[in-house]
Scaffold this motif. Sequence first.
Motif, PDB file in Angstrom:
ATOM      1  N   CYS A   1      -3.746   1.697  -9.214  1.00  0.00           N
ATOM      2  CA  CYS A   1      -4.401   2.881  -8.665  1.00  0.00           C
ATOM      3  C   CYS A   1      -5.915   2.742  -8.797  1.00  0.00           C
ATOM      4  CB  CYS A   1      -3.918   4.136  -9.391  1.00  0.00           C
ATOM      5  SG  CYS A   1      -4.463   5.651  -8.584  1.00  0.00           S
ATOM      6  N   THR A   2      -6.628   3.108  -7.717  1.00  0.00           N
ATOM      7  CA  THR A   2      -8.087   3.044  -7.702  1.00  0.00           C
ATOM      8  C   THR A   2      -8.661   4.315  -8.317  1.00  0.00           C
ATOM      9  OG1 THR A   2      -8.222   3.983  -5.481  1.00  0.00           O
ATOM     10  CG2 THR A   2      -8.061   1.569  -5.653  1.00  0.00           C
ATOM     11  N   PRO A   3      -9.956   4.314  -8.661  1.00  0.00           N
ATOM     12  CA  PRO A   3     -10.570   5.476  -9.324  1.00  0.00           C
ATOM     13  C   PRO A   3     -10.466   6.781  -8.529  1.00  0.00           C
ATOM     14  CG  PRO A   3     -11.949   3.558  -9.632  1.00  0.00           C
ATOM     15  CD  PRO A   3     -10.879   3.171  -8.643  1.00  0.00           C
TER      16      PRO A   3
ATOM     17  N   ASP B   1       0.860  -1.194   0.000  1.00  0.00           N
ATOM     18  CA  ASP B   1       0.000   0.000   0.000  1.00  0.00           C
ATOM     19  C   ASP B   1       0.893   1.238   0.000  1.00  0.00           C
ATOM     20  OD1 ASP B   1      -1.933   1.948   0.311  1.00  0.00           O
ATOM     21  OD2 ASP B   1      -2.519   1.332   2.328  1.00  0.00           O
TER      22      ASP B   1
ATOM     23  N   ARG C   1      -3.727  -0.709 -13.717  1.00  0.00           N
ATOM     24  CA  ARG C   1      -2.471  -1.336 -13.348  1.00  0.00           C
ATOM     25  C   ARG C   1      -1.507  -1.134 -14.495  1.00  0.00           C
ATOM     26  NH1 ARG C   1      -1.285  -6.519 -10.100  1.00  0.00           N
ATOM     27  NH2 ARG C   1      -3.381  -6.118  -9.324  1.00  0.00           N
TER      28      ARG C   1
ATOM     29  N   GLU D   1     -11.487   3.094 -14.120  1.00  0.00           N
ATOM     30  CA  GLU D   1     -11.530   1.709 -13.626  1.00  0.00           C
ATOM     31  C   GLU D   1     -10.157   1.417 -13.054  1.00  0.00           C
ATOM     32  OE1 GLU D   1     -12.261  -0.735 -17.028  1.00  0.00           O
ATOM     33  OE2 GLU D   1     -14.170   0.245 -17.487  1.00  0.00           O
ATOM     34  N   GLU D   2     -10.111   0.750 -11.905  1.00  0.00           N
ATOM     35  CA  GLU D   2      -8.812   0.476 -11.287  1.00  0.00           C
ATOM     36  C   GLU D   2      -7.804   0.086 -12.357  1.00  0.00           C
ATOM     37  OE1 GLU D   2      -8.212  -1.555  -7.345  1.00  0.00           O
ATOM     38  OE2 GLU D   2      -7.414  -3.111  -8.691  1.00  0.00           O
TER      39      GLU D   2
ATOM     40  N   SER E   1      -8.367   8.359  -4.752  1.00  0.00           N
ATOM     41  CA  SER E   1      -7.501   7.327  -5.329  1.00  0.00           C
ATOM     42  C   SER E   1      -6.449   6.879  -4.330  1.00  0.00           C
ATOM     43  CB  SER E   1      -6.775   7.860  -6.560  1.00  0.00           C
ATOM     44  OG  SER E   1      -7.653   8.082  -7.618  1.00  0.00           O
ATOM     45  N   ARG E   2      -6.209   5.566  -4.318  1.00  0.00           N
ATOM     46  CA  ARG E   2      -5.132   4.983  -3.525  1.00  0.00           C
ATOM     47  C   ARG E   2      -4.220   4.213  -4.466  1.00  0.00           C
ATOM     48  NH1 ARG E   2      -5.273   5.371   1.781  1.00  0.00           N
ATOM     49  NH2 ARG E   2      -3.755   3.722   2.090  1.00  0.00           N
ATOM     50  N   SER E   3      -2.945   4.223  -4.137  1.00  0.00           N
ATOM     51  CA  SER E   3      -1.951   3.512  -4.936  1.00  0.00           C
ATOM     52  C   SER E   3      -1.356   2.355  -4.158  1.00  0.00           C
ATOM     53  CB  SER E   3      -0.817   4.460  -5.328  1.00  0.00           C
ATOM     54  OG  SER E   3      -1.266   5.447  -6.205  1.00  0.00           O
TER      55      SER E   3
ATOM     56  N   GLY F   1      -7.466  -1.937 -16.546  1.00  0.00           N
ATOM     57  CA  GLY F   1      -8.168  -0.719 -16.170  1.00  0.00           C
ATOM     58  C   GLY F   1      -8.256   0.299 -17.289  1.00  0.00           C
TER      59      GLY F   1
END
Length: 115
Positions: A52-54, A18, A109, A106-107, A30-32, A72
Amino acid sequence: MSSAPHLHDVSTRGDLIDWGPQPDAVAGASRSSGRLVHKGPDNRPEIGTWVCTPGTWRLTLPADEICHFVAGRATYTADTGEVIEVGPGTVVMFPKGWSGQCAVHEEMRNVYALF
């Protein structure tokens, strides 16, 4: 230690670290997360996989960066107005100093290398 640092299954790998919230958020949260393959002296080159999340945030790249998107969907919009749509199979070379916004739909990668 390997003579050729590597990761297997980067498009589905689940044992990611994380890396926290994406800085300079404009919208969303967003989180990476990711895994490093290699980090050289003074942190360059840096090679790894990143998820990474939206959400949407601003960015300015500190070095040349090549990204191969494997999952994504996202839109990068340069400060000049240029729009770069990315999805699985897209490869982009962002030059040092590239500045704009990233909107993850969309998430996503990717496999990246900072030089």
